[in-house]
Motif scaffolding. Structure first.
Motif, PDB file in Angstrom:
ATOM      1  N   LEU A   1       0.821  -1.208   0.000  1.00  0.00           N
ATOM      2  CA  LEU A   1       0.000   0.000   0.000  1.00  0.00           C
ATOM      3  C   LEU A   1       0.859   1.264   0.000  1.00  0.00           C
ATOM      4  O   LEU A   1       0.490   2.277  -0.596  1.00  0.00           O
ATOM      5  N   THR A   2       2.019   1.204   0.648  1.00  0.00           N
ATOM      6  CA  THR A   2       2.948   2.335   0.606  1.00  0.00           C
ATOM      7  C   THR A   2       3.508   2.514  -0.792  1.00  0.00           C
ATOM      8  O   THR A   2       3.687   3.643  -1.272  1.00  0.00           O
ATOM      9  N   LEU A   3       3.766   1.410  -1.491  1.00  0.00           N
ATOM     10  CA  LEU A   3       4.230   1.494  -2.874  1.00  0.00           C
ATOM     11  C   LEU A   3       3.171   2.181  -3.746  1.00  0.00           C
ATOM     12  O   LEU A   3       3.502   2.980  -4.634  1.00  0.00           O
ATOM     13  N   GLY A   4       1.901   1.900  -3.477  1.00  0.00           N
ATOM     14  CA  GLY A   4       0.837   2.584  -4.203  1.00  0.00           C
ATOM     15  C   GLY A   4       0.882   4.083  -3.969  1.00  0.00           C
ATOM     16  O   GLY A   4       0.680   4.879  -4.897  1.00  0.00           O
TER      17      GLY A   4
ATOM     18  N   ALA B   1      11.453   4.908   1.129  1.00  0.00           N
ATOM     19  CA  ALA B   1      12.132   4.384   2.319  1.00  0.00           C
ATOM     20  C   ALA B   1      11.211   3.451   3.090  1.00  0.00           C
ATOM     21  O   ALA B   1      11.649   2.418   3.624  1.00  0.00           O
ATOM     22  N   GLY B   2       9.911   3.805   3.129  1.00  0.00           N
ATOM     23  CA  GLY B   2       8.961   2.967   3.848  1.00  0.00           C
ATOM     24  C   GLY B   2       8.808   1.589   3.243  1.00  0.00           C
ATOM     25  O   GLY B   2       8.627   0.607   3.972  1.00  0.00           O
ATOM     26  N   VAL B   3       8.877   1.493   1.911  1.00  0.00           N
ATOM     27  CA  VAL B   3       8.801   0.183   1.261  1.00  0.00           C
ATOM     28  C   VAL B   3       9.906  -0.727   1.782  1.00  0.00           C
ATOM     29  O   VAL B   3       9.688  -1.926   2.017  1.00  0.00           O
ATOM     30  N   TRP B   4      11.087  -0.164   1.981  1.00  0.00           N
ATOM     31  CA  TRP B   4      12.226  -0.954   2.489  1.00  0.00           C
ATOM     32  C   TRP B   4      12.104  -1.192   3.988  1.00  0.00           C
ATOM     33  O   TRP B   4      12.284  -2.319   4.464  1.00  0.00           O
ATOM     34  N   ILE B   5      11.755  -0.145   4.748  1.00  0.00           N
ATOM     35  CA  ILE B   5      11.716  -0.253   6.211  1.00  0.00           C
ATOM     36  C   ILE B   5      10.598  -1.179   6.675  1.00  0.00           C
ATOM     37  O   ILE B   5      10.788  -2.023   7.562  1.00  0.00           O
ATOM     38  N   LEU B   6       9.409  -1.047   6.061  1.00  0.00           N
ATOM     39  CA  LEU B   6       8.261  -1.820   6.525  1.00  0.00           C
ATOM     40  C   LEU B   6       8.375  -3.306   6.201  1.00  0.00           C
ATOM     41  O   LEU B   6       7.609  -4.111   6.734  1.00  0.00           O
ATOM     42  N   SER B   7       9.307  -3.661   5.326  1.00  0.00           N
ATOM     43  CA  SER B   7       9.549  -5.082   5.082  1.00  0.00           C
ATOM     44  C   SER B   7      10.440  -5.686   6.170  1.00  0.00           C
ATOM     45  O   SER B   7      10.644  -6.898   6.204  1.00  0.00           O
ATOM     46  N   ARG B   8      10.949  -4.826   7.074  1.00  0.00           N
ATOM     47  CA  ARG B   8      11.856  -5.276   8.129  1.00  0.00           C
ATOM     48  C   ARG B   8      11.397  -4.904   9.531  1.00  0.00           C
ATOM     49  O   ARG B   8      11.851  -5.500  10.508  1.00  0.00           O
ATOM     50  N   VAL B   9      10.515  -3.896   9.643  1.00  0.00           N
ATOM     51  CA  VAL B   9      10.078  -3.383  10.940  1.00  0.00           C
ATOM     52  C   VAL B   9       8.553  -3.409  10.987  1.00  0.00           C
ATOM     53  O   VAL B   9       7.892  -3.182   9.966  1.00  0.00           O
TER      54      VAL B   9
ATOM     55  N   LYS C   1       4.839   0.053  14.857  1.00  0.00           N
ATOM     56  CA  LYS C   1       5.993   0.517  15.624  1.00  0.00           C
ATOM     57  C   LYS C   1       6.713   1.638  14.881  1.00  0.00           C
ATOM     58  O   LYS C   1       7.094   2.664  15.475  1.00  0.00           O
ATOM     59  N   TYR C   2       6.883   1.466  13.578  1.00  0.00           N
ATOM     60  CA  TYR C   2       7.539   2.498  12.768  1.00  0.00           C
ATOM     61  C   TYR C   2       6.710   3.779  12.770  1.00  0.00           C
ATOM     62  O   TYR C   2       7.250   4.887  12.885  1.00  0.00           O
ATOM     63  N   LEU C   3       5.382   3.646  12.688  1.00  0.00           N
ATOM     64  CA  LEU C   3       4.522   4.818  12.655  1.00  0.00           C
ATOM     65  C   LEU C   3       4.573   5.580  13.975  1.00  0.00           C
ATOM     66  O   LEU C   3       4.545   6.821  13.976  1.00  0.00           O
ATOM     67  N   CYS C   4       4.665   4.864  15.098  1.00  0.00           N
ATOM     68  CA  CYS C   4       4.778   5.546  16.397  1.00  0.00           C
ATOM     69  C   CYS C   4       6.026   6.434  16.433  1.00  0.00           C
ATOM     70  O   CYS C   4       5.971   7.585  16.884  1.00  0.00           O
ATOM     71  N   GLY C   5       7.137   5.910  15.927  1.00  0.00           N
ATOM     72  CA  GLY C   5       8.364   6.698  15.883  1.00  0.00           C
ATOM     73  C   GLY C   5       8.235   7.893  14.952  1.00  0.00           C
ATOM     74  O   GLY C   5       8.699   9.001  15.263  1.00  0.00           O
TER      75      GLY C   5
ATOM     76  N   LEU D   1       5.278  11.266   7.237  1.00  0.00           N
ATOM     77  CA  LEU D   1       3.846  11.020   7.036  1.00  0.00           C
ATOM     78  C   LEU D   1       3.561  10.081   5.872  1.00  0.00           C
ATOM     79  O   LEU D   1       2.410   9.762   5.599  1.00  0.00           O
ATOM     80  N   ALA D   2       4.605   9.619   5.207  1.00  0.00           N
ATOM     81  CA  ALA D   2       4.437   8.867   3.964  1.00  0.00           C
ATOM     82  C   ALA D   2       3.684   7.546   4.150  1.00  0.00           C
ATOM     83  O   ALA D   2       3.021   7.078   3.230  1.00  0.00           O
ATOM     84  N   CYS D   3       3.783   6.932   5.313  1.00  0.00           N
ATOM     85  CA  CYS D   3       3.225   5.591   5.502  1.00  0.00           C
ATOM     86  C   CYS D   3       1.967   5.570   6.368  1.00  0.00           C
ATOM     87  O   CYS D   3       1.499   4.485   6.739  1.00  0.00           O
ATOM     88  N   VAL D   4       1.430   6.724   6.706  1.00  0.00           N
ATOM     89  CA  VAL D   4       0.283   6.773   7.619  1.00  0.00           C
ATOM     90  C   VAL D   4      -0.937   6.076   7.022  1.00  0.00           C
ATOM     91  O   VAL D   4      -1.532   5.184   7.634  1.00  0.00           O
ATOM     92  N   PHE D   5      -1.337   6.477   5.823  1.00  0.00           N
ATOM     93  CA  PHE D   5      -2.535   5.903   5.202  1.00  0.00           C
ATOM     94  C   PHE D   5      -2.382   4.391   5.037  1.00  0.00           C
ATOM     95  O   PHE D   5      -3.295   3.626   5.382  1.00  0.00           O
ATOM     96  N   ALA D   6      -1.253   3.969   4.500  1.00  0.00           N
ATOM     97  CA  ALA D   6      -1.052   2.541   4.248  1.00  0.00           C
ATOM     98  C   ALA D   6      -1.111   1.734   5.534  1.00  0.00           C
ATOM     99  O   ALA D   6      -1.682   0.631   5.570  1.00  0.00           O
ATOM    100  N   THR D   7      -0.532   2.258   6.612  1.00  0.00           N
ATOM    101  CA  THR D   7      -0.485   1.518   7.879  1.00  0.00           C
ATOM    102  C   THR D   7      -1.882   1.333   8.460  1.00  0.00           C
ATOM    103  O   THR D   7      -2.262   0.224   8.867  1.00  0.00           O
ATOM    104  N   PHE D   8      -2.672   2.391   8.509  1.00  0.00           N
ATOM    105  CA  PHE D   8      -4.016   2.274   9.082  1.00  0.00           C
ATOM    106  C   PHE D   8      -4.944   1.476   8.179  1.00  0.00           C
ATOM    107  O   PHE D   8      -5.794   0.721   8.660  1.00  0.00           O
TER     108      PHE D   8
END
Length: 388
Positions: free
Chosen positions: A139-142, A264-272, A276-280, A312-319
């Motif tokens: 979803l972040t890639l989208g 960056a989120g596409v790479w980070i969210l595949s590992r974290v 948790k990432y969104l809280c930070g 803020l890049a990954c907020v929508f995808a995460t929720f």
């Protein structure tokens, strides 16, 4: 869904990602509205300011009804319907807009309806293609594709004005891209499990809204609403925070950093873990908002807005992923509710405007941004604690 290895997966993925690029065309209305207003008689220019509302309005009115329809005709057919309406709207605005403001209202109204259908349908399509534990990544890639379309708008308009002396060619150009994206999806095979579900025909509007009884879904929906208010609020406030002959550079820089954050989120969210990432990220965003209260230097504002765009890049995808994971068998309904909350962005400008007028200081509008950030961060941390 068709499963013929990596090649088949990619064949389905790319037309869906193209849908994310097309859905951003609805955002062209706000930045070109001043150009339309300038071409109108003085007595009609105030009416032009309502053109962006013709887009936001349909997200509010049609998101859930479109999701109800999607359960009956399927996600791909809904996306193709949206493509057809969006292309028709762009062409209507191009050919009829020159005759008067009514043509623009009709064209942008069709564009808003079409983009509502596209957004409601392509999010669950992409979620369907994603492994459960990597849904936020997909979803972040989208969002990368959507934000790229937003970033390209200003350069494309500038180029068209330089080459042809007019921005209006943007409309048929985007209509052509919409048709191309629709044809790509039309000739790609998808198996839509929602259409084949025994309960698909029995789900109605009341059933969709009943999803709000699920605490996770309700919190995710409200958080997406807060995110849209924050996103639109940043765009509205940023041009007033910098004393510059070209303040629109603030929003261009913001979306450039949003794309960097999505990549960056596409790479980070595949590992974290995504929550948790969104809280930070929200902790960083809160610190940035606090800094904007006291720092007036232009470079600090630009740096702060860029950092906000990144985190803020990954907020929508995460929720969206968290809500879908909570009720995976009702992904269509979840999509309708989440896209419905996009309409909350219409509240930002009047609320921030009222705050600024009351205080007499443009920086007081940052309080609105900070409250949105704190709500999003609190929701993410709460969901992370429940998940843990």
């Amino acid at each position: 869904m068709e499963r013929d290895g990596k090649t088949g997966s990619n064949r389905q993925l790319w037309p869906v990602l193209a849908g994310y690029f097309i859905m951003a065309f609805s955002d062209l209305v706000a930045p070109i509205t001043p150009r339309i207003a300038a071409s109108l008689p003085a007595g009609m220019q105030a009416w032009a300011s309502f053109l962006p509302t013709t887009v936001f309005l349909w997200f509010l009115l049609l998101s859930v009804p479109v999701a109800v329809l999607m359960n009956r005709i399927g996600r791909r057919r809904t996306a193709l319907l949206g493509d057809a309406l969006a292309a028709l709207g762009l062409l209507t605005a191009y050919f009829a807009g020159g005759e008067g403001l009514a043509g623009y209202f009709a064209g942008f109204g069709l564009l808003g309806i079409g983009c509502t259908a596209i957004q409601v349908s392509v999010n669950p399509m992409l979620a369907m293609l994603a492994p459960r534990d990597r849904m936020s990544v997909y979803l972040t890639l989208g969002q990368v594709f959507r934000n790229t379309a937003l970033l390209l708008l200003a350069p494309v308009v500038t180029l068209l004005v330089w080459l042809a002396g007019s921005w209006e060619l943007l409309l048929p150009l985007y209509a052509l891209l919409t048709v191309a994206g629709g044809l790509w999806m039309a000739f790609t095979r998808f198996d839509d499990p929602a259409m084949n579900a025994p309960s698909a025909e029995r789900v109605d509007l009341k059933g969709y809204l009943g999803l709000m009884k699920n605490g996770t879904v309700a919190l995710c929906a409200l958080s997406i609403g807060a995110f849209l208010m924050l996103d639109v609020g940043i765009g509205y406030l940023s041009v007033q925070l910098v004393d510059s002959p070209n303040p629109l550079l603030t929003t261009t820089f913001f979306y450039a950093c949003r794309i960097a954050g999505s990549l960056a989120g596409v790479w980070i969210l595949s590992r974290v873990d995504d929550l948790k990432y969104l809280c930070g990220c929200m902790a960083v965003a809160a610190l940035v908002c606090v800094s904007l209260f006291s720092q007036h230097a232009a470079w600090v504002v630009y740096a702060g807005l860029g950092l906000l765009g990144f985190v803020l890049a990954c907020v929508f995808a995460t929720f969206f992923a968290a809500a879908t994971r909570a009720v995976p068998e009702r992904a269509n309904e979840v999509s309708g509710l989440m896209i419905l909350m996009i309409s909350a962005g219409a509240l930002s400008a009047p609320v921030i405007g009222a705050i600024v007028r009351h205080s007499g200081d443009v920086r007081s509008g940052v309080w609105f941004l900070l409250l949105c950030v704190l709500f999003i961060g609190g929701a993410a941390c709460y969901l992370k604690k429940r998940k843990g």
